[in-house]
Design an enzyme around this catalytic site. Structure first.
Site, short mmCIF file in Angstrom:
data_model
loop_
_atom_site.label_atom_id
_atom_site.label_comp_id
_atom_site.label_asym_id
_atom_site.label_seq_id
_atom_site.Cartn_x
_atom_site.Cartn_y
_atom_site.Cartn_z
N CYS A 1 -3.35 2.91 7.32
CA CYS A 1 -3.78 4.15 7.26
C CYS A 1 -3.84 4.93 8.36
O CYS A 1 -3.98 6.24 8.54
CB CYS A 1 -5.46 4.17 6.74
SG CYS A 1 -5.50 2.80 5.52
N HIS B 1 -3.49 10.13 0.08
CA HIS B 1 -3.35 9.01 1.16
C HIS B 1 -1.94 8.39 1.26
O HIS B 1 -2.14 6.97 1.00
CB HIS B 1 -4.86 8.28 1.29
CG HIS B 1 -4.59 7.34 2.55
ND1 HIS B 1 -4.18 7.75 3.82
CD2 HIS B 1 -5.33 6.17 2.58
CE1 HIS B 1 -4.25 6.65 4.58
NE2 HIS B 1 -5.23 5.64 4.02
#
Ligand SMILES: [Zn+2]
Lengths: 395, 162
Positions: A88, A341
């Site tokens: 991430c 995301h």
């Protein structure tokens, strides 16, 4: 020795969502959007490439993707050409590394490009692949990898210790979806009500569908240049990279560093280090993009960043303190919850939004913003990455 | 025919969610051998006394290679529990139940995150005691000379105290 400052001069992303495109298609779309942002900038001006992607190795069966990407987007790097895999935080890690490369004089103009193709022809492979996102031998066999269960526990512990409510969690999704409403490149463009969030189908109680960021394909690119080159290439107000930090204190969940699961000391440490290096404090920050992978994450992050007191993230959200007229506007382009995301692209998407804010050209503009911050956590909350940006360099 | 004909019926190590535990591929194979006997163990440094979890081949504190195996508690208390029905990887059957488990005072390892098995949703509550549960994991093939042999494996979760 004269000090070289690093500036961000351009950025762009492709449409995030469930894309009928491969990672390498999206890489090309994002680099075009990035160079279109500064038409005087040509591929030949760029001497370095940092490519942020985690699942390219698994979902697209491509290892050492940096030369593949460089070729497709017309770059011929002579300073650096490498992949960054931090799940991430791949994009923000790339930005931190580019800052170091530029400040050291090793590179002059670096493209940080992130791309993630998460949708596979058969859907089961997505969740199966997520198993690889946690410590393989110890956490993956416990079903942790797909992160909702672990964050559901973090939410429960935060509720237990600080009285955070279901409505306060929902307030995060409502606020971020509201910002994302006018972001055509995000995954979603709809607003939500508190009731819709609470009544949505359950993923892992107390988290429902809208408390979790979606699975998203996407790519984003940003250009970091020395101050001298930035002045040559860009007519816009300069945005300087001030300083940042990346902290990792554990990997296996059993070694969680907090007193309980709602206590994130590794993030607190990352914030302290980043502020110290940037010569800034939480009060200086005008706009922040934090890692709202789950609603609970944003509540805890606002606390650990020092925007509110520990334990008060819930009421802080519910009272609208992250709105444009609040104490600290947060996730002003929709955040992970609304934009989606695509792991390696996320930190870059956040960086682009902060740069637009500091240059006065954001869709949801914070008036007179001078300092901004981005934050990512990685994987099952094992690493925290913070980048700070300013209209003026660190003195 | 499906897209990748050469994989039909074959073991894919790169898609294996469980560790390759055998001594030919893993220097902490003792952990898994102990598990087979119902023991939950880890390594302790003979030099500085540091207990590490998961087990190591060097001490992360003093970098000594002189380590010994010690037993960890096989019972603990559930601090927080969560269940998930959707988005479960195909290797698990929903509901997937995970718990943050606290070991008794004096244990060198304070917590472990583990799956709870052999129970229904709602059966185990926060504060309940749970115990180690060792289960068989599908064996995998391994080359041995010109032959292929099957290697047995186990892993652990926790279950309600009966
Ligand atoms: Zn030692």
């Amino acid at each position: 020795m004269s000090k070289v400052n690093a500036c961000v001069i351009a950025g762009g992303q492709c449409k995030f969502g469930v894309r009928e495109a491969s990672y390498i298609d999206m890489v090309q779309e994002a680099s075009k959007a990035c160079l279109d942002d500064l038409p005087d900038l040509k591929p030949r001006d760029i001497d370095g490439l940092l490519f942020a992607s985690t699942y390219v190795g698994r979902n697209s069966c491509q290892v050492n993707p940096a030369p593949v990407v460089a070729e497709r987007v017309g770059l011929k790097p002579t300073s650096i050409c490498t992949r960054v895999d931090v799940l991430c935080a791949g994009g923000s890690s790339g930005i931190l590394l580019a800052q170091g490369l530029v400040q050291s004089g090793m590179a002059e103009v670096v493209m940080v490009l992130g791309s993630e193709k998460l949708y596979t022809p058969e859907r089961w492979q997505i969740q199966y692949g997520e198993i690889a996102a946690s410590d393989h031998d110890w956490d993956a066999p416990q079903g942790i990898g797909p992160p909702p269960l672990w964050f559901a526990m973090q939410a429960k512990d935060h509720m237990k210790h600080y009285g955070t409510t279901r409505e306060q969690l929902a307030a995060v999704s409502v606020a971020n979806y509201k910002y994302g409403f006018n972001n055509p490149k995000g995954h979603f463009q709809n607003e939500l009500t508190i009731e819709e969030v609470i009544e949505a189908k359950e993923i892992a109680a107390p988290l429902g569908l809208f408390d979790c960021c979606p699975l998203t394909d996407g790519a984003a690119a940003i250009i970091i240049a020395s101050e001298e080159r930035a002045k040559d290439l860009s007519g816009r107000p300069l945005v300087y990279l001030r300083g940042g930090a990346q902290v990792s204190l554990h990997s296996v969940t059993a070694n969680w560093p907090g007193k309980h699961l709602g206590d994130w000391p590794h993030m607190k440490l990352a914030a302290e280090k980043a502020f110290e290096r940037a010569k800034l404090s939480p009060e200086d920050i005008d706009v922040a993009q934090v890692h709202d992978c789950f609603s609970i994450s944003q509540i805890i992050e606002l606390e650990e960043l020092g925007f509110c007191k520990k334990g008060e993230g819930g009421p802080f959200m519910a009272s609208g303190q992250t709105n444009l007229d609040g104490k600290i506007p947060v996730n002003t382009d929709g955040g992970l919850l609304s934009c989606g995301h695509p792991l390696g692209a996320t930190g870059i998407r956040q960086g682009i939004e902060v740069v637009k804010q500091l240059q006065g050209r954001a869709a949801n503009q914070v008036k007179g913003a001078r300092f901004g911050l981005t934050h990512n956590l990685s994987g099952v909350n094992v690493e925290h990455t913070i980048v700070t940006y300013g209209r003026e360099p660190k003195k | 025919m499906k897209g990748v004909p050469i994989l039909e019926g074959r073991y894919s190590n790169i898609l294996d969610m469980f560790p390759v535990e055998c001594k030919e591929f893993n220097r902490i194979y003792t952990f898994y051998n102990n598990l087979k006997e119902g023991r939950f163990t880890t390594t302790k440094c003979k030099g500085c006394g540091k207990v590490s979890y998961p087990p190591r081949v060097i001490c992360p504190e003093c970098y000594s290679e002189k380590l010994e195996w010690i037993d960890l508690p096989t019972r603990g208390k559930v601090v927080t529990i969560a269940e998930k029905w959707r988005g479960i990887p195909i290797c698990f059957t929903p509901p997937l139940i995970d718990a943050w488990i606290e070991f008794p005072d004096g244990s060198p390892v304070k917590h472990v995150l583990s799956r709870l098995i052999n129970c229904e949703v709602g059966q185990v509550k926060e504060g309940d005691e749970v115990q180690l549960a060792v289960f068989d994991v599908p064996s995998h093939p391994m080359d041995k000379g010109k032959e292929s042999i099957m290697v047995d494996r186990v892993f652990f979760a926790f279950e309600p105290v009966k």
